[in-house]
Design a protein around this motif. Structure first.
Motif, PDB file in Angstrom:
ATOM      1  N   SER A   1       6.950  -1.286   7.072  1.00  8.67           N
ATOM      2  CA  SER A   1       7.324  -0.125   6.265  1.00  8.67           C
ATOM      3  C   SER A   1       8.447  -0.515   5.304  1.00  8.67           C
ATOM      4  CB  SER A   1       7.797   1.025   7.168  1.00  8.67           C
ATOM      5  OG  SER A   1       6.759   1.436   8.036  1.00  8.67           O
TER       6      SER A   1
ATOM      7  N   LYS B   1       0.679   5.519   1.028  1.00 15.65           N
ATOM      8  CA  LYS B   1      -0.092   6.588   1.664  1.00 15.65           C
ATOM      9  C   LYS B   1       0.688   7.894   1.627  1.00 15.65           C
ATOM     10  CE  LYS B   1      -2.370   3.463   4.983  1.00 15.65           C
ATOM     11  NZ  LYS B   1      -2.552   3.164   6.425  1.00 15.65           N
ATOM     12  N   SER B   2      -0.045   8.998   1.586  1.00 16.54           N
ATOM     13  CA  SER B   2       0.554  10.334   1.672  1.00 16.54           C
ATOM     14  C   SER B   2       0.406  10.866   3.091  1.00 16.54           C
ATOM     15  CB  SER B   2      -0.142  11.303   0.711  1.00 16.54           C
ATOM     16  OG  SER B   2       0.006  10.908  -0.626  1.00 16.54           O
TER      17      SER B   2
ATOM     18  N   THR C   1      -0.613  13.340   5.800  1.00 11.69           N
ATOM     19  CA  THR C   1      -1.727  14.292   5.775  1.00 11.69           C
ATOM     20  C   THR C   1      -1.584  15.417   6.788  1.00 11.69           C
ATOM     21  OG1 THR C   1      -2.965  12.848   7.270  1.00 11.69           O
ATOM     22  CG2 THR C   1      -3.347  12.574   4.897  1.00 11.69           C
TER      23      THR C   1
ATOM     24  N   LYS D   1       0.225   6.102  -8.241  1.00 14.02           N
ATOM     25  CA  LYS D   1      -0.593   6.968  -7.383  1.00 14.02           C
ATOM     26  C   LYS D   1      -0.741   8.356  -8.003  1.00 14.02           C
ATOM     27  CE  LYS D   1      -0.699   9.024  -2.727  1.00 14.02           C
ATOM     28  NZ  LYS D   1      -2.088   8.605  -2.423  1.00 14.02           N
TER      29      LYS D   1
ATOM     30  N   LEU E   1       5.547  10.273   0.931  1.00 20.42           N
ATOM     31  CA  LEU E   1       4.855   9.008   0.720  1.00 20.42           C
ATOM     32  C   LEU E   1       5.471   7.910   1.575  1.00 20.42           C
ATOM     33  CD1 LEU E   1       4.607   9.096  -3.195  1.00 20.42           C
ATOM     34  CD2 LEU E   1       2.853   9.789  -1.531  1.00 20.42           C
ATOM     35  N   LYS E   2       4.608   7.052   2.099  1.00 14.64           N
ATOM     36  CA  LYS E   2       5.045   5.876   2.859  1.00 14.64           C
ATOM     37  C   LYS E   2       4.520   4.631   2.159  1.00 14.64           C
ATOM     38  CE  LYS E   2       4.620   3.630   7.399  1.00 14.64           C
ATOM     39  NZ  LYS E   2       4.025   3.724   8.768  1.00 14.64           N
TER      40      LYS E   2
ATOM     41  N   SER F   1       0.851  -1.193   0.000  1.00  9.14           N
ATOM     42  CA  SER F   1       0.000   0.000   0.000  1.00  9.14           C
ATOM     43  C   SER F   1       0.890   1.248   0.000  1.00  9.14           C
ATOM     44  CB  SER F   1      -0.916   0.019   1.233  1.00  9.14           C
ATOM     45  OG  SER F   1      -0.140   0.118   2.418  1.00  9.14           O
TER      46      SER F   1
END
Length: 364
Positions: free
Chosen positions: A265, A200-201, A203, A306, A257-258, A198
């Motif tokens: 991770s 993710k950004s 936030t 993405k 981004l992660k 996955s």
């Protein structure tokens, strides 16, 4: 004709603010007012720099001693030449608030100012496009100055407009069969062992700074160094990028981004965003536990997908040749570092020595 002047970094930024009304939205993020404010504000406030107000640019200055022992005055376009700031790599050179397409128009103005200014012996222009480098060479030749290519590199990017958007997997289908196979196999293997991938950004500012810290730790594990001025060993470096996050994350100028496999991770990417162009600046990838799964390649693949799906136009890997960039990029170009020197006796001797050594290099 305007002349080069000496002024502080803060005075340069004040002059630059007056120029913003003529700014074009097509200017690169590295030539934008936002980046210039952070970048130039980090320069030594006690120093007077050489500057051009029209077109807007600033020169770092230093005294240096050549190999033959001669002392000279070096200047560098939009580069501080201060050791603590050298970790802020110059990715693109030109004029602040001016798009690359107009660099060729503005450059003669600056070169005319440099021609009449006697406060420098050597000029360094880093991260120059081929057009900019060619113009500098032509100017040097017409003015009987010494000019040579100090370094050459490549820059890579993915142009989303070149992809067939009607396909189910437009980016993946644009890559070679070998690249597609590597990516799919790596994704399948890592998900079988660790869990679903996955991306993710960040936030919030706090979350982004936390991820920057994790990025830094992984980066240092991969490229350990004892140099206190290099990368994350330099406290200024971390503080600078924390400042970028604080001013640019919520406005969309900074993208952190992660990438994870389930709870594990895999890596972090630090990107800058302007006018649909995502510029990859640095990463921290966990190669210790996941190297056999090509984690760097996977992280960039997910980041590309993405940003493609969110409507961005370009994913820019910036400067530096690397195998993963060659595999993933749709476009490439050459960037050069050019040195121009006046005809001082010592500099001419240095140049002759340099040419002699190059002729002796073995051909591969």
């Amino acid at each position: 004709m305007s002349k080069l002047v000496q002024a502080s970094a803060s005075e340069f930024l004040q002059n630059l603010a007056k120029y913003q009304q003529l700014a074009s939205p097509a200017a690169s993020v590295f030539l934008s007012p936002w980046w210039a404010e952070h970048y130039v504000s980090a320069w030594n406030p006690q120093v007077l720099y050489l500057q051009s107000q029209d077109p807007p640019c600033i020169f770092g200055r230093q005294l240096f001693r050549s190999r033959l022992g001669f002392q000279y005055r070096r200047i560098a376009l939009n580069q501080s030449l201060e050791p603590r700031l050298e970790s802020l790599t110059l990715e693109e050179n030109g004029f602040f608030n001016v798009p690359n397409t107009l660099t060729e128009k503005f450059l003669p103005k600056l070169l005319a100012q440099l021609e009449t200014d006697q406060s420098w012996d050597e000029l360094r222009v880093s991260a120059a496009s081929e057009l900019m480098a060619s113009a500098v060479f032509d100017w040097a030749k017409s003015n009987q100055l010494i000019a040579y290519e100090y370094a050459s590199d490549e820059t890579f990017w993915v142009d989303f407009s070149s992809l067939n958007q009607h396909e189910k997997e437009p980016f993946l289908n644009s890559r070679s069969a070998n690249c597609r196979q590597q990516l799919r196999r790596a994704k399948r293997q890592i998900e079988e062992q660790l869990g679903t991938l996955s991306i993710k950004s960040a936030t919030t500012v706090d979350q982004a700074i936390e991820w920057l810290s994790a990025l830094g730790r992984l980066h240092q594990l991969r490229w350990p160094s004892t140099n206190s001025l290099e990368g994350f060993n330099n406290p200024f470096f971390t503080t600078y990028f924390q400042g970028l996050i604080q001013s640019g994350l919520l406005s969309g100028k900074v993208q952190i981004l992660k990438i994870s496999a389930a709870e594990k991770s895999i890596g972090y990417l630090f990107n800058l965003v302007k006018d649909g162009r995502v510029s990859f600046l640095m990463s921290g990838i966990d190669y210790h536990e996941t190297e056999k799964y090509k984690p760097g390649l996977l992280c960039h693949w997910l980041a590309i997908e993405k940003n493609l799906s969110s409507g961005m136009q370009v994913y820019d890997f910036l400067n530096g040749a690397n195998r993963y960039k060659e595999s993933l990029a749709t476009n490439r170009a050459v960037v050069k570092t050019i040195t121009v020197a006046r005809g001082r006796l010592g500099l001419r001797l240095e140049h002759l020595l340099r040419l002699r050594q190059r002729r002796r290099l073995p051909r591969i």
